[in-house]
Design a protein around this motif. Structure first.
Motif, mmCIF file in Angstrom:
data_model
loop_
_atom_site.group_PDB
_atom_site.id
_atom_site.type_symbol
_atom_site.label_atom_id
_atom_site.label_comp_id
_atom_site.label_asym_id
_atom_site.label_seq_id
_atom_site.Cartn_x
_atom_site.Cartn_y
_atom_site.Cartn_z
ATOM 1 N N VAL A 154 0.671 -1.144 0.195
ATOM 2 C CA VAL A 154 0.041 -0.663 -0.030
ATOM 3 C C VAL A 154 0.641 1.321 -0.321
ATOM 4 O O VAL A 154 0.379 2.389 -0.195
ATOM 5 C CB VAL A 154 -0.986 -0.265 1.241
ATOM 6 N N ARG A 155 1.934 1.521 1.104
ATOM 7 C CA ARG A 155 2.832 2.474 0.637
ATOM 8 C C ARG A 155 3.243 2.235 -0.436
ATOM 9 O O ARG A 155 4.123 3.975 -0.308
ATOM 10 C CB ARG A 155 3.248 2.443 2.137
ATOM 11 N N ARG A 156 4.283 1.281 -1.130
ATOM 12 C CA ARG A 156 4.975 1.737 -2.769
ATOM 13 C C ARG A 156 3.687 2.366 -3.295
ATOM 14 O O ARG A 156 4.163 3.476 -4.270
ATOM 15 C CB ARG A 156 4.552 -0.275 -2.961
ATOM 16 N N GLN A 157 2.576 1.911 -3.246
ATOM 17 C CA GLN A 157 1.477 3.401 -4.345
ATOM 18 C C GLN A 157 1.314 4.358 -3.860
ATOM 19 O O GLN A 157 0.931 5.243 -4.505
ATOM 20 C CB GLN A 157 0.060 2.072 -4.439
ATOM 21 N N LEU A 158 0.907 5.217 -2.356
ATOM 22 C CA LEU A 158 1.510 5.673 -1.643
ATOM 23 C C LEU A 158 1.927 6.940 -1.770
ATOM 24 O O LEU A 158 1.581 7.789 -2.341
ATOM 25 C CB LEU A 158 0.216 5.414 -0.574
ATOM 26 N N LYS A 159 2.409 6.002 -1.262
ATOM 27 C CA LYS A 159 4.196 7.186 -0.900
ATOM 28 C C LYS A 159 6.272 6.403 -1.533
ATOM 29 O O LYS A 159 6.172 6.122 -0.764
ATOM 30 C CB LYS A 159 4.261 7.452 0.382
ATOM 31 N N PRO A 160 5.349 6.349 -2.971
ATOM 32 C CA PRO A 160 6.861 5.937 -3.453
ATOM 33 C C PRO A 160 7.902 6.722 -2.953
ATOM 34 O O PRO A 160 7.359 8.192 -2.857
ATOM 35 C CB PRO A 160 6.449 5.965 -5.100
ATOM 36 N N GLU A 161 9.043 6.742 -3.502
ATOM 37 C CA GLU A 161 10.355 7.481 -2.744
ATOM 38 C C GLU A 161 10.848 6.999 -4.274
ATOM 39 O O GLU A 161 11.249 6.231 -5.396
ATOM 40 C CB GLU A 161 10.956 6.254 -1.909
ATOM 41 N N ALA A 162 11.701 8.748 -4.636
ATOM 42 C CA ALA A 162 12.876 8.345 -6.143
ATOM 43 C C ALA A 162 13.904 7.740 -5.525
ATOM 44 O O ALA A 162 14.341 7.684 -4.047
ATOM 45 C CB ALA A 162 12.554 9.645 -5.972
ATOM 46 N N ARG A 163 14.591 7.104 -5.986
ATOM 47 C CA ARG A 163 15.646 5.930 -5.599
ATOM 48 C C ARG A 163 16.743 7.148 -5.546
ATOM 49 O O ARG A 163 18.113 6.279 -6.449
ATOM 50 C CB ARG A 163 16.009 5.126 -6.504
ATOM 51 N N MET A 164 16.870 7.729 -5.464
ATOM 52 C CA MET A 164 17.847 9.522 -5.550
ATOM 53 C C MET A 164 19.374 8.584 -4.535
ATOM 54 O O MET A 164 20.657 8.581 -4.183
ATOM 55 C CB MET A 164 17.807 10.658 -4.027
ATOM 56 N N ASP A 165 18.906 7.649 -3.025
ATOM 57 C CA ASP A 165 20.007 7.150 -2.979
ATOM 58 C C ASP A 165 20.862 6.589 -3.863
ATOM 59 O O ASP A 165 21.903 5.751 -3.271
ATOM 60 C CB ASP A 165 19.512 6.134 -1.407
ATOM 61 N N VAL A 166 20.321 5.581 -4.108
ATOM 62 C CA VAL A 166 21.115 4.586 -5.559
ATOM 63 C C VAL A 166 22.072 5.592 -6.108
ATOM 64 O O VAL A 166 23.586 5.075 -6.248
ATOM 65 C CB VAL A 166 20.072 3.585 -6.586
#
Lengths: 343, 343
Positions: free
Chosen positions: B207-219
């Motif tokens: 559910v979080r993957r859908q509602l609050k995705p993160e940009a992979r700036m860490d990678v």
């Protein structure tokens, strides 16, 4: 729609649409390295500062498609953004365009919109560097972001006006508002009797002011040539009164402007009268003229006094004097913002 | 809305709203010289290249407010844009935010949206440099433009993949799509019986993957630290298959990826099964994961093989080989784009 062919966007898909639009994009600046077709546009920095501005046009709020040709709308969406860069005394370089639209629009309609966008890119010498096209549940939303550039010492903020500076405007005021009144009137006439032909042929100027405004980049270039740097500048999108108040607030100064100096075109004046509107009120509070309001040191007077597109309408005063209009009869009225209340 | 207070936007006006939102803006970069409150934001160029990208989120198309908290939506609108800069191997610096919204939204709702925007600005170290807030006839449209910077030699395009390069993805795939299926199912249950409580407590991850995705700036930062420059890169917004085809088309190469290498979280896998969906199809075509897909020269293998968030899923082949999936059973399937058809 002039074109009778109708291609459904669903037959084309998002990538198909992007490819179609991409074919007509011309890049004019070598520093725009990548246009459409990657995750981001890549722009080489050739100047100290990048200027960024964004304006959204929403159907039913900023435009009415019953009388707005899509070509003009596309043009206007670019022009109002370029106007923001002009108001910073910068040179516009790139735009990115976001469009959200419902499936009632055909490919042909979108291509007409982009014809206007591309025409504006040509006229203002900017590159369409990227964007996003998506669907909306209803209506059309056009969101343009413009990038411009400037040298550090060239940028004009709202906050630089000094006491005794001259207050100048470009072009004439109130025309776009009067054009809107005419278009709305014709729309009502048409609703009541679809056989009626619109009576706008002798009102071309004010109608064009509404439907196809121009950013005053020409004046920006003229000022550079005259070696005049305005002490403050803003573009007139919400009406002269509102914008003058912005400058005065940001610069912590007052202002005095003169009713009989306000540049109002004769067609604007006469049509305002037809609508029982006060031409001065229209000039002060009519929005969407996209002229520039700026202040200059009095030493610039000789250089600008004969410029055909610049009118000196007053001068900057102490903050404590407030912002005032001196009427033709010599009365003093405090200026209050009306602007546009969207909500 | 968690907050019960309701302030009408009409009571506040456009400038009032801007002032309210401005109060909470924190500028983190000295090169962001002017934020909100002039015609354009002014940004000092400290690097060779400026990267610009724009993504629109439209209500009813990209999000459903019946189950999307406005705070998450604001966060997501920024994250998906930052993701585009990550995909160019750049560093995001500024955003400008355009919002069109109808008067069914209160000040409190907009402030909640901006809380998410500001939180994302903090997490990704970007400045909210300006924007435009206007009304729409219906629905909410969020249009974000992000500016990033990069050195010329650092930028990764879609077009740089070379034969024999390793194909890598970050994180895991398909979770956002499965999260969406769950949210849609609960919405239907709720429609039929508003007394029913949503059964999502054990599905938090997807559910979080859908509602609050993160940009992979860490990678992106990790790769810089490992001194690895991907030969090509793209973010996975429309699904792995679609993005891999973009890279192959732009780079004029083929690709071979392996079903049993695709990183799929166990919750995604199990929930896909519950929905009678094939987890591989979900991983290939589920959109909105905002993970990175990139290619690297084989010489980088030792540096990345143990990175916990990077999975090698295959390798680049000759163009004539096409784009292929090798199934767990050893069969070869050609990969075709499905992506998202918006229209």
């Amino acid at each position: 729609m002039e074109n009778n062919k109708r291609t459904e966007l669903s037959d084309l898909g998002e990538f198909g649409l992007i490819n179609r639009l991409k074919e007509k994009v011309v890049l004019r600046h070598p520093e725009t390295q990548t246009g459409i077709g990657d995750d981001a546009a890549v722009i080489e920095n050739r100047n100290e500062l990048t200027l960024v501005s964004k304006d959204i046009l929403a159907e039913g709020v900023h435009f009415d498609l019953t009388y707005t040709p899509l070509r003009h709308l596309g043009y206007k969406a670019v022009a109002v953004n370029v106007s923001d860069i002009a108001a910073m005394n910068g040179i516009p370089k790139q735009i990115v365009v976001g469009i959200a639209l419902s499936n009632r629009f055909s490919l042909e309609a979108i291509e007409e919109l982009y014809e206007g966008i591309n025409q504006a890119c040509e006229d203002y010498n900017v590159d369409l560097a990227g964007g996003d096209t998506t669907s909306s549940r209803s209506g059309l939303i056009i969101s343009v972001t413009v990038l411009g550039e400037a040298k550090k010492e060239e940028v004009t903020y709202r906050s630089g006006a000094q006491v005794n500076d001259l207050i100048c405007v470009t072009g004439d005021l109130g025309g776009a508002y009067i054009g809107l009144q005419l278009l709305e009137r014709e729309k009502q006439v048409f609703k009541q009797d679809p056989e009626m032909q619109p009576q706008l042929s002798d009102k071309e100027y004010v109608v064009r002011r509404q439907l196809k405004p121009e950013a005053r980049m020409d004046v920006t270039y003229d000022l550079k040539e005259l070696k005049i740097k305005p002490s403050s500048m803003i573009d007139i999108s919400d009406g002269l009164a509102s914008e003058l108040l912005h400058i005065c607030k940001a610069s912590k100064v007052g202002a005095r402007i003169y009713e009989d100096k306000l540049p109002v075109d004769s067609m604007t004046f006469d049509t305002a009268r037809e609508f029982n509107l006060d031409p001065t009120t229209v000039a002060l509070n009519g929005g969407e003229d996209y002229e520039l309001l700026f202040t200059v040191n009095q030493s610039a007077f000789d250089k600008i006094k004969n410029h055909p597109d610049i009118t000196i309408i007053g001068h900057i005063t102490e903050y404590s004097d407030g912002v005032q209009l001196i009427t033709g009869g010599g009365n003093i009225f405090p200026i209050k913002a009306q602007g546009w209340v969207h909500f």
